[in-house]
Scaffold this active site. Structure first.
Site, PDB file in Angstrom:
ATOM      1  CG  LEU A   1       4.995   4.590  -6.038  1.00 36.66           C
ATOM      2  CD1 LEU A   1       4.708   3.899  -4.718  1.00 36.66           C
ATOM      3  CD2 LEU A   1       4.028   4.119  -7.122  1.00 36.66           C
ATOM      4  CG  ASP A   2       8.380   2.692  -5.447  1.00 35.68           C
ATOM      5  OD1 ASP A   2       8.401   2.441  -4.235  1.00 35.68           O
ATOM      6  OD2 ASP A   2       7.719   2.028  -6.267  1.00 35.68           O
TER       7      ASP A   2
ATOM      8  CG  HIS B   1      11.086  -0.434  -5.596  1.00 38.72           C
ATOM      9  ND1 HIS B   1       9.741  -0.729  -5.677  1.00 38.72           N
ATOM     10  CD2 HIS B   1      11.491  -0.168  -6.874  1.00 38.72           C
ATOM     11  CE1 HIS B   1       9.347  -0.655  -6.940  1.00 38.72           C
ATOM     12  NE2 HIS B   1      10.399  -0.323  -7.690  1.00 38.72           N
TER      13      HIS B   1
ATOM     14  NE  ARG C   1      -3.978  -2.031   2.183  1.00 37.63           N
ATOM     15  CZ  ARG C   1      -5.041  -2.019   1.389  1.00 37.63           C
ATOM     16  NH1 ARG C   1      -5.287  -0.956   0.651  1.00 37.63           N
ATOM     17  NH2 ARG C   1      -5.863  -3.046   1.354  1.00 37.63           N
TER      18      ARG C   1
ATOM     19  CD  GLU D   1      13.907  -7.335  -2.614  1.00 35.43           C
ATOM     20  OE1 GLU D   1      13.125  -7.313  -1.650  1.00 35.43           O
ATOM     21  OE2 GLU D   1      13.551  -7.582  -3.778  1.00 35.43           O
TER      22      GLU D   1
END
Length: 215
Positions: free
Chosen positions: A143-144, A108, A90, A173
């Protein structure tokens, strides 16, 4: 630090944080994990390791504002110092972010600003990128697109599928997210405009691949 982790799925990055804490590589503690979905593997991991957890579903609230205020209430009630988005599906609004200014980080699966949003690995393959990777960044309203703290590169192979590229990225990650948490916990991270400076960080020979100290 007290960590608050937001999840939506299997929680493999959550597990990487748990493993780093249990191995003594992180001195922090996970004060609370919140999932916006029931029955996900991330919650099973919390049960296994005795980590406080809650499920707070968006559809339980009339508005996103009420939902995020509940998230804030839960995090602050647990004394959270740093919020980690670990597969949280979200987008957080200023309602949440203003309560934790520059205290929310995200992992990400691309080298942002490339391939933002959903299905970043698929985007990389469709674009024909030769290199992809992952990014840990501060979360902002866009966003990002928050300031980048660390990135790791992986090659995109001719035979790659979305699944194989995702798995190769995921291994990195699991390395860089705990490392960034440690840098922040040790007070080594400062933000200068869009540039993030990490005091004393060492870097390997590959571009953007941090040498992960004892990780």
């Amino acid at each position: 630090m007290n960590l608050g982790v937001l999840v939506s799925g299997r929680g493999s990055n959550l597990q990487a944080i748990i493993d780093a804490i249990e191995a003594g590589k992180l001195k922090d503690r996970i004060a609370l994990v919140i999932s916006d979905r029931e029955g996900v593997q991330a919650i099973d991991r919390c049960v296994k390791h005795g980590i406080p957890h809650r499920v707070i579903k968006r559809r339980s609230f009339d508005s996103k504002e009420e939902f995020e205020k509940k998230l804030v209430e839960a995090m602050k009630g647990s004394g959270v110092d740093l919020v980690v988005l670990a597969g949280f599906m979200r987008v957080l609004s200023p309602i949440f972010l203003k309560e934790f200014p520059m205290k929310v980080i995200n992992i990400h699966p691309s080298l942002i600003p490339a391939f933002q949003g959903m299905h970043a690995q698929r985007q990389a393959l469709q674009y024909g990128a030769r290199i992809s990777g992952c990014t840990v960044h501060f979360v902002t309203e866009e966003l990002d697109n928050g300031p980048v703290i660390a990135q790791a590169c992986v090659p995109v192979l001719p035979e790659d599928t979305e699944e194989s590229l995702s798995e190769r990225i995921l291994r990195h990650e699991h390395r860089i997210l705990p490392q960034v948490i440690r840098w922040i916990s040790e007070g080594r991270v400062r933000v200068e405009g869009r540039k993030v400076v990490v005091e004393g960080a060492r870097y390997g020979t590959l571009p953007f691949n941090p040498e992960l100290e004892d990780f």
